[in-house]
Motif scaffolding. Structure first.
Motif, short mmCIF file in Angstrom:
data_model
loop_
_atom_site.label_atom_id
_atom_site.label_comp_id
_atom_site.label_asym_id
_atom_site.label_seq_id
_atom_site.Cartn_x
_atom_site.Cartn_y
_atom_site.Cartn_z
N VAL A 11 0.96 -1.10 -0.22
CA VAL A 11 0.05 -0.18 -0.05
C VAL A 11 0.90 1.17 0.22
O VAL A 11 1.79 1.17 0.63
CB VAL A 11 -0.92 0.04 1.20
N TRP A 12 0.47 2.26 -0.96
CA TRP A 12 1.39 3.43 -0.92
C TRP A 12 0.33 4.55 -0.83
O TRP A 12 -0.78 4.50 -1.37
CB TRP A 12 1.83 3.58 -2.33
N GLN B 245 1.07 12.00 -4.44
CA GLN B 245 2.67 12.57 -5.28
C GLN B 245 3.30 13.55 -4.15
O GLN B 245 3.00 14.54 -4.33
CB GLN B 245 2.08 12.95 -6.61
N PRO B 246 4.29 12.91 -3.53
CA PRO B 246 4.91 13.83 -2.57
C PRO B 246 5.85 14.83 -3.23
O PRO B 246 6.22 15.66 -2.64
CB PRO B 246 5.72 12.79 -2.09
N GLN B 247 6.25 14.97 -4.54
CA GLN B 247 7.38 15.52 -5.20
C GLN B 247 6.98 16.22 -6.56
O GLN B 247 6.50 15.43 -7.25
CB GLN B 247 8.63 15.16 -5.34
N ASP B 248 7.17 17.29 -6.89
CA ASP B 248 6.83 17.90 -8.25
C ASP B 248 7.69 17.12 -9.48
O ASP B 248 7.23 16.89 -10.46
CB ASP B 248 7.22 19.44 -8.44
N THR B 249 8.96 16.74 -9.00
CA THR B 249 9.84 16.28 -10.08
C THR B 249 9.84 14.73 -10.14
O THR B 249 10.88 14.11 -10.76
CB THR B 249 11.37 16.66 -9.70
N VAL B 250 9.00 14.21 -9.30
CA VAL B 250 9.09 12.72 -9.13
C VAL B 250 7.48 12.30 -9.34
O VAL B 250 6.70 12.76 -8.72
CB VAL B 250 9.42 12.20 -7.80
N CYS C 98 9.19 4.85 -9.00
CA CYS C 98 9.13 6.22 -9.17
C CYS C 98 9.95 6.49 -10.59
O CYS C 98 10.90 6.02 -10.89
CB CYS C 98 9.85 6.79 -8.19
N LEU C 99 9.20 7.61 -11.30
CA LEU C 99 9.99 8.10 -12.35
C LEU C 99 10.36 9.49 -12.01
O LEU C 99 9.70 10.09 -11.60
CB LEU C 99 8.86 8.15 -13.61
#
Length: 127
Positions: free
Chosen positions: A65-66, A104-109, A121-122
């Motif tokens: 689970v995420w 989605q914890p980050q803008d770049t990921v 993760c991308l």
């Protein structure tokens, strides 16, 4: 590893209910060939041939689970892939059968789930 000899493979093993199908997903996502397949196991071979991804049969597999939640199956590891164009990489992954995580914890990921439910993760290459 001190006992490692030339020609030996090494890498991460990923449990899945259908290892061949999951190997085909990552083979298409990464453009890596499947170097070995037998019942219950499939191995991806990167072009550089140094680190392999092994997909193994797991009986009673439960996807993690995420984000992690108390009392639920937690991710024990995840794969990160650096990409030049985050939007097109996400579109490619979705077209191959991945799903986008709600959190989605980050803008770049971008956190996605592979067809077996493993998070990966991308990560945008900001140079």
């Amino acid at each position: 590893m001190r006992s490692r000899m030339g020609g030996m493979w090494w890498g991460a093993a990923v449990e899945a209910p259908d290892p061949a199908a999951l190997a085909r997903f990552y083979a298409a996502l990464l453009d890596w060939p499947i170097g070995h397949e037998e019942p219950g196991t499939a191995i991806l071979v990167p072009p550089e041939g140094s680190v392999y991804l092994v997909f193994q049969q797991a009986t009673d597999y439960r996807p993690p689970v995420w984000p992690p939640a108390d009392g639920e199956q937690r991710p024990m590891m995840h794969l990160d892939f650096q990409v030049g164009d985050l939007d097109s990489a996400v579109a490619d992954a979705l077209a191959l059968g991945a799903t986008l995580a709600d959190d989605q914890p980050q803008d770049t990921v971008r956190v996605l789930f592979d067809p077996a439910g493993h998070p990966f993760c991308l990560c945008r290459d900001d140079g």
